[in-house]
Design an enzyme around this catalytic site. Structure first.
Site, PDB file in Angstrom:
ATOM      1  N   GLU A 102       0.834  -1.214   0.000  1.00  0.00           N
ATOM      2  CA  GLU A 102       0.000   0.000   0.000  1.00  0.00           C
ATOM      3  C   GLU A 102       0.868   1.263   0.000  1.00  0.00           C
ATOM      4  OE1 GLU A 102      -2.432  -1.397   3.259  1.00  0.00           O
ATOM      5  OE2 GLU A 102      -4.216  -1.362   1.987  1.00  0.00           O
ATOM      6  N   GLU A 122      -3.722  -9.905   3.444  1.00  0.00           N
ATOM      7  CA  GLU A 122      -4.632  -9.539   4.543  1.00  0.00           C
ATOM      8  C   GLU A 122      -5.780 -10.525   4.721  1.00  0.00           C
ATOM      9  OE1 GLU A 122      -3.179  -7.442   2.557  1.00  0.00           O
ATOM     10  OE2 GLU A 122      -2.818  -5.497   3.495  1.00  0.00           O
TER      11      GLU A 122
HETATM   12  C1  LIG Z   1     -11.872  -0.417  15.278  1.00  0.00           C
HETATM   13  C2  LIG Z   1     -10.756   0.503  15.140  1.00  0.00           C
HETATM   14  C3  LIG Z   1     -10.484   0.819  13.718  1.00  0.00           C
HETATM   15  C4  LIG Z   1      -9.225   1.544  13.609  1.00  0.00           C
HETATM   16  C5  LIG Z   1      -8.860   1.732  12.191  1.00  0.00           C
HETATM   17  C6  LIG Z   1      -7.402   1.837  12.066  1.00  0.00           C
HETATM   18  C7  LIG Z   1      -7.055   2.144  10.667  1.00  0.00           C
HETATM   19  C8  LIG Z   1      -5.874   1.377  10.265  1.00  0.00           C
HETATM   20  C9  LIG Z   1      -5.595   1.559   8.817  1.00  0.00           C
HETATM   21  C10 LIG Z   1      -5.568   0.261   8.096  1.00  0.00           C
HETATM   22  C11 LIG Z   1      -4.222  -0.299   7.915  1.00  0.00           C
HETATM   23  C12 LIG Z   1      -4.282  -1.564   7.124  1.00  0.00           C
HETATM   24  C13 LIG Z   1      -2.929  -1.924   6.678  1.00  0.00           C
HETATM   25  C14 LIG Z   1      -2.807  -3.218   5.915  1.00  0.00           C
HETATM   26  O1  LIG Z   1      -3.674  -3.294   4.834  1.00  0.00           O
HETATM   27  C15 LIG Z   1      -2.968  -4.390   6.819  1.00  0.00           C
HETATM   28  C16 LIG Z   1      -1.768  -5.266   6.779  1.00  0.00           C
HETATM   29  O2  LIG Z   1      -0.754  -4.966   6.247  1.00  0.00           O
HETATM   30  S1  LIG Z   1      -1.936  -6.755   7.559  1.00  0.00           S
HETATM   31  C17 LIG Z   1      -0.358  -7.523   7.328  1.00  0.00           C
HETATM   32  C18 LIG Z   1      -0.148  -8.050   5.961  1.00  0.00           C
HETATM   33  N1  LIG Z   1       1.102  -8.776   5.878  1.00  0.00           N
HETATM   34  C19 LIG Z   1       1.217 -10.058   6.156  1.00  0.00           C
HETATM   35  O3  LIG Z   1       0.272 -10.718   6.470  1.00  0.00           O
HETATM   36  C20 LIG Z   1       2.598 -10.647   6.068  1.00  0.00           C
HETATM   37  C21 LIG Z   1       2.823 -11.583   7.192  1.00  0.00           C
HETATM   38  N2  LIG Z   1       4.155 -12.149   7.161  1.00  0.00           N
HETATM   39  C22 LIG Z   1       4.521 -13.138   6.334  1.00  0.00           C
HETATM   40  O4  LIG Z   1       3.795 -13.596   5.504  1.00  0.00           O
HETATM   41  C23 LIG Z   1       5.900 -13.679   6.512  1.00  0.00           C
HETATM   42  O5  LIG Z   1       6.328 -13.345   7.792  1.00  0.00           O
HETATM   43  C24 LIG Z   1       6.924 -13.147   5.485  1.00  0.00           C
HETATM   44  C25 LIG Z   1       6.913 -11.648   5.447  1.00  0.00           C
HETATM   45  C26 LIG Z   1       6.602 -13.722   4.096  1.00  0.00           C
HETATM   46  C27 LIG Z   1       8.343 -13.604   5.900  1.00  0.00           C
HETATM   47  O6  LIG Z   1       8.336 -15.000   6.074  1.00  0.00           O
HETATM   48  P1  LIG Z   1       9.558 -15.727   6.813  1.00  0.00           P
HETATM   49  O7  LIG Z   1      10.819 -15.248   6.244  1.00  0.00           O
HETATM   50  O8  LIG Z   1       9.256 -17.184   6.752  1.00  0.00           O
HETATM   51  O9  LIG Z   1       9.539 -15.190   8.319  1.00  0.00           O
HETATM   52  P2  LIG Z   1       8.466 -15.461   9.444  1.00  0.00           P
HETATM   53  O10 LIG Z   1       7.126 -15.636   8.882  1.00  0.00           O
HETATM   54  O11 LIG Z   1       8.980 -16.520  10.342  1.00  0.00           O
HETATM   55  O12 LIG Z   1       8.466 -14.055  10.192  1.00  0.00           O
HETATM   56  C28 LIG Z   1       9.610 -13.618  10.901  1.00  0.00           C
HETATM   57  C29 LIG Z   1       9.141 -12.941  12.157  1.00  0.00           C
HETATM   58  O13 LIG Z   1       8.421 -11.764  11.825  1.00  0.00           O
HETATM   59  C30 LIG Z   1       7.117 -11.787  12.384  1.00  0.00           C
HETATM   60  N3  LIG Z   1       6.220 -11.112  11.447  1.00  0.00           N
HETATM   61  C31 LIG Z   1       6.114 -11.341  10.153  1.00  0.00           C
HETATM   62  N4  LIG Z   1       5.245 -10.489   9.583  1.00  0.00           N
HETATM   63  C32 LIG Z   1       4.801  -9.710  10.572  1.00  0.00           C
HETATM   64  C33 LIG Z   1       3.884  -8.618  10.624  1.00  0.00           C
HETATM   65  N5  LIG Z   1       3.270  -8.156   9.532  1.00  0.00           N
HETATM   66  N6  LIG Z   1       3.660  -8.050  11.814  1.00  0.00           N
HETATM   67  C34 LIG Z   1       4.281  -8.480  12.934  1.00  0.00           C
HETATM   68  N7  LIG Z   1       5.174  -9.496  12.957  1.00  0.00           N
HETATM   69  C35 LIG Z   1       5.422 -10.096  11.779  1.00  0.00           C
HETATM   70  C36 LIG Z   1       6.814 -13.268  12.546  1.00  0.00           C
HETATM   71  O14 LIG Z   1       5.851 -13.472  13.529  1.00  0.00           O
HETATM   72  C37 LIG Z   1       8.170 -13.785  12.962  1.00  0.00           C
HETATM   73  O15 LIG Z   1       8.347 -13.437  14.315  1.00  0.00           O
HETATM   74  P3  LIG Z   1       8.773 -14.517  15.365  1.00  0.00           P
HETATM   75  O16 LIG Z   1       7.707 -15.537  15.333  1.00  0.00           O
HETATM   76  O17 LIG Z   1      10.081 -15.032  14.882  1.00  0.00           O
HETATM   77  O18 LIG Z   1       8.831 -13.783  16.660  1.00  0.00           O
END
Ligand SMILES: CCCCCCCCCCCCC[C@H](O)CC(=O)SCCNC(=O)CCNC(=O)[C@H](O)C(C)(C)COP(=O)(O)OP(=O)(O)OC[C@H]1O[C@@H](n2cnc3c(N)ncnc32)[C@H](O)[C@@H]1OP(=O)(O)O
Length: 720
Positions: A102, A122
């Site tokens: 985004e 998402e």
């Molecule tokens: C009612 C109130 C309303 C209020 C409104 C508020 C408005 C807000 C505005 C809206 C905003 C929306 C924004 C957006 O559209 C939403 C999002 O972005 S959701 C997130 C989307 N992304 C993902 O889902 C990616 C998730 N991650 C992965 O798929 C994988 O981690 C990876 C990136 C492909 C990497 O894979 P790997 O190399 O295998 O590594 P790991 O998976 O093992 O991850 C390593 C480590 O990082 C942690 N982690 C990964 N991604 C995230 C993340 N997005 N957030 C936090 N942590 C993350 C993962 O848990 C691992 O941690 P560990 O387990 O080792 O501690």
């Protein structure tokens, strides 16, 4: 968290929030300040946004969801990026996902390392891309592609993203250098045609057609899930509404999802996936401090359906397998079947013909156990009989080299009782695969009293190598999966005796989201297997089971499943089981009036008056009984944490991911309610002792406020 570096006339905003540069509050603040600063800095003419380390932001910080949102929100940061008077270029590498993509779509230009991937995952978290992703992407790709990318959550590789118009240029060299060069080349060019909010969706006129088609598809593919539907509604808004109104609609649909139970469960599941394979033993040995042995070769003992499928798991990742079956005819059949299964994978484009050939080259069939003397790991997959397994393990112990691990694919038997047959109990463990083993993702690894930490490390590591989700549990009758699932099966059959029909129970549980109800599962796996196990156990205990048997050792028993066996209704393989099928091995299950007659006459003979069983009772009796057992599994330390149980149910027993798993579901229902209902059913069914409430459940339910699931074991187990 965001470094501001000026190089000549280019400002670089470098995001530094390892491991995945998630867009946490400090990153959002840093980006906003950086954009403002660069716009105020007279020497700066263009701005580059880039990620430090392995990736461009992979999304919003998932851990922030469910907590009070902190401003600036990503949308506000993005709007500042788009409004910038100076061109903003996002330079992508690694995985630019979700909020990360985004940020890129708010930017005026997007260039990317040619190996990078982009996507909107998402939906897998029960959300939609809520920082205008659903209304910006269609402006670049058109509606059909945007609908596919957003509702699937799949990653798209950079060349494909270039083709769809998501990216402007691919980079093969140094990304930062190339980004600066690119930035210089666009200085002074008009920006309005680069601002996606100013551009129309080019195929807006076709939106209703695309929406209807995509909606039908997601309702079929993601039954019961609300996020894909909201994604589509928001994309439809992008085509039908002015930009600002579409953004408002997207925000409302996002909020609905963010506060939903489904998203909470899916976010929990995201972290449970990562936490479950991280094992720890009561001794303190763990994944952090124990090295696995190197496994270079494997023997699988028993070439039945299970053994053959297990062999496939190893050969397809390049680990040579000796498949041992004493009956040569069975062995040749198994080898033929394996070839056919791999051929099927070629047809489905899962592997190439070359990979099939290579896999088969490292598979060898043998009829003598003596041949396994040199392998590193043995997986025994013979019939579920303790004596037989003990004999095999005793022989293996003599034949195999001292360093070899001896594992059993038993689904219920105590690993300690198998290990005593050997002189190497430290090297004996369970590797419980789920049928069909080459397809099901779960591997329930089981340690016994004497299993050494390095054996545990090795079976967990090999599980990962063969692409399984491996969860470690301690030995007990049925481990976690079968021990808890037994309650579902028992209650389901007891409800038939009380008034329900198989299709009633299955429908309620399938509507709840289970992949299949218990009766359809039994028909699929074959009810003769269960019959044989019941007979074996009765024989061991010197009990004669008859059609009149209603109690075994004081426990309620239903002979209905035995009746089915006597009628030759083994399930799909005989074309008849709890359901009727067109022919043997056909898949479509039809309710069968003959079964209704069998059940009715069974009830008459037992003098049971049938009643209507409401759906809520079906859910409670099947799931709350299993949940209560889950708490016993936790309090005994059979599973180290609730996530392990939930991952086992998701990947092994078809529990809907959008409900998290039985333990997470319990946390959403509330432990007081679960406890009260368990007590109620224990009163009602005192001859099903598994209804006796777990101590851990009772203690957790007695707190005045709900204890969060991540504190269940740490807070209470030590005090029990
Ligand atoms: C009612 C109130 C309303 C209020 C409104 C508020 C408005 C807000 C505005 C809206 C905003 C929306 C924004 C957006 O559209 C939403 C999002 O972005 S959701 C997130 C989307 N992304 C993902 O889902 C990616 C998730 N991650 C992965 O798929 C994988 O981690 C990876 C990136 C492909 C990497 O894979 P790997 O190399 O295998 O590594 P790991 O998976 O093992 O991850 C390593 C480590 O990082 C942690 N982690 C990964 N991604 C995230 C993340 N997005 N957030 C936090 N942590 C993350 C993962 O848990 C691992 O941690 P560990 O387990 O080792 O501690």
């Amino acid at each position: 968290m965001v470094d501001y570096i000026v190089d000549g006339n280019i400002a670089v905003l470098e995001i530094n929030n390892p491991p995945v540069n998630a867009l946490s509050i400090h990153v959002r603040e840093g980006l906003l300040t950086g954009i403002q600063k660069a716009n105020q800095d007279g020497s700066v003419q263009a701005i580059v946004i880039i990620g430090k380390g392995s990736t461009f932001p992979s999304g919003a910080d998932i851990r922030e969801f469910g907590k009070p949102p902190k401003e600036p929100w990503l949308t506000a940061v993005g709007e500042a990026i788009e409004a910038s008077e100076k061109p903003v270029i996002s330079a992508l590498h690694g995985t630019a996902l979700g909020g990360g993509l985004e940020v890129a779509l708010f930017s005026h230009y997007r260039i990317a390392d040619e190996r990078s991937r982009v996507g909107f995952p998402e939906v897998k978290l029960g959300l939609l891309p809520g920082a205008q992703g659903t209304i910006r992407l269609p402006r670049l790709t058109g509606l059909a592609v945007a609908m596919r990318i957003i509702t699937s959550g799949d990653h798209i590789n950079a060349p494909e993203a270039l083709k769809y118009g998501i990216l402007d240029k691919l980079i093969s060299g140094n990304l930062l250098q190339e980004a600066k060069t690119f930035a210089k080349s666009v200085i002074g060019k008009p920006l309005d045609n680069r601002r996606l909010s100013k551009i129309a969706v080019r195929d807006a006129a076709t939106v209703d057609k695309h929406f209807d088609e995509a909606l039908a598809e997601v309702k079929r593919k993601y039954k019961g899930m609300i996020a894909p539907v909201n994604c589509l509604k928001s994309i439809r808004g992008s085509a039908k509404l002015p930009f600002v109104e579409a953004a408002r609609l997207e925000a409302a649909l996002f909020r609905e999802l963010l506060t939903s139970a489904q998203s909470a469960a899916l976010r929990y599941s995201f972290f449970a996936d990562r936490s479950a394979p991280r094992w720890k033993l009561p001794s303190g040995a763990s994944i952090e401090n124990t090295k696995p042995d190197i496994i270079k070769s494997v023997a699988v003992i028993g070439a039945g359906t299970m053994g053959s499928a297990i062999a496939i798991c190893f050969i397809r990742v390049g680990i040579p397998v000796l498949l041992v079956e004493q009956n040569d005819k069975l062995l040749q059949n198994a080898l033929k079947n394996i070839g056919q299964i791999l051929q099927g994978s070629v047809k489905l484009n899962r592997i190439t013909a070359d990979q099939r050939k290579q896999s088969l080259q490292i598979l060898r069939g043998e009829t003598s156990l003596d041949i396994v003397s040199d392998v590193d790991l043995v997986v025994e997959a013979v019939f579920e009989n303790l004596k037989l397994k003990q004999e095999i393990f005793a022989r293996l112990d003599k034949i195999c080299k001292p360093s070899a691990l001896l594992c059993s694919n038993t689904s219920t038997l105590d690993i300690d009782k198998i290990a005593v047959a050997t002189n190497r109990p430290g090297k004996v463990a369970g590797m419980h695969f789920f049928a069909p083993a080459h397809i099901m993702k779960l591997l329930e690894n089981v340690y016994g009293t004497h299993t050494s930490p390095s054996t545990v490390a090795t079976i967990m590591d090999i599980g990962k190598r063969i692409g399984k989700v491996s969860v470690l549990v301690r030995t007990c009758d049925g481990f976690v999966a079968n021990r808890m699932n037994r309650m579902v099966g028992n209650e389901a059959v007891f409800m038939l005796e009380e008034g329900a029909l198989p299709q009633d129970v299955d429908r309620v549980l399938e509507d709840f989201g289970m992949a299949m109800g218990p009766f359809r599962v039994t028909d699929l796996s074959g009810s003769d297997v269960g019959w044989r196990i019941r007979q074996e156990r009765a024989k061991e205990q010197g009990i004669q089971l008859t059609y009149e048997t209603r109690f075994v050792n004081g426990e309620r028993y239903s002979s209905l499943p035995d009746r089915l066996y006597e009628l030759g209704r083994y399930g799909q393989k005989t074309g008849k089981g709890w359901y009727r099928y067109e022919k043997p091995f056909a898949r479509t299950a039809y309710p069968d009036p003959e079964i209704t007659d069998v059940i009715n006459s069974h009830c008459r003979s037992l003098g049971i008056e049938r009643r209507v069983i409401p759906p809520q009772e079906i859910i409670e009796r099947c799931l709350f009984a299993a949940i209560n057992e889950g708490f016993k599994v936790l309090e005994e330390g059979v599973a180290e944490k609730p996530e392990n149980i939930d991952i086992i149910w998701q990947y092994g027993l078809g529990f809907p991911r959008y409900r998290g798993g039985p333990m997470f579901y319990a946390s959403q229902v509330g432990l007081k309610t679960i406890y009260e209902r368990v007590c109620y059913y224990y009163d009602a069914f005192p001859h099903s002792s598994y209804w006796a409430p777990s101590d851990l459940l009772r203690k957790l339910a007695s707190h005045s406020t709900e204890v969060p699931i991540d504190q269940w074991t740490s807070k209470e187990r030590s005090r029990l």
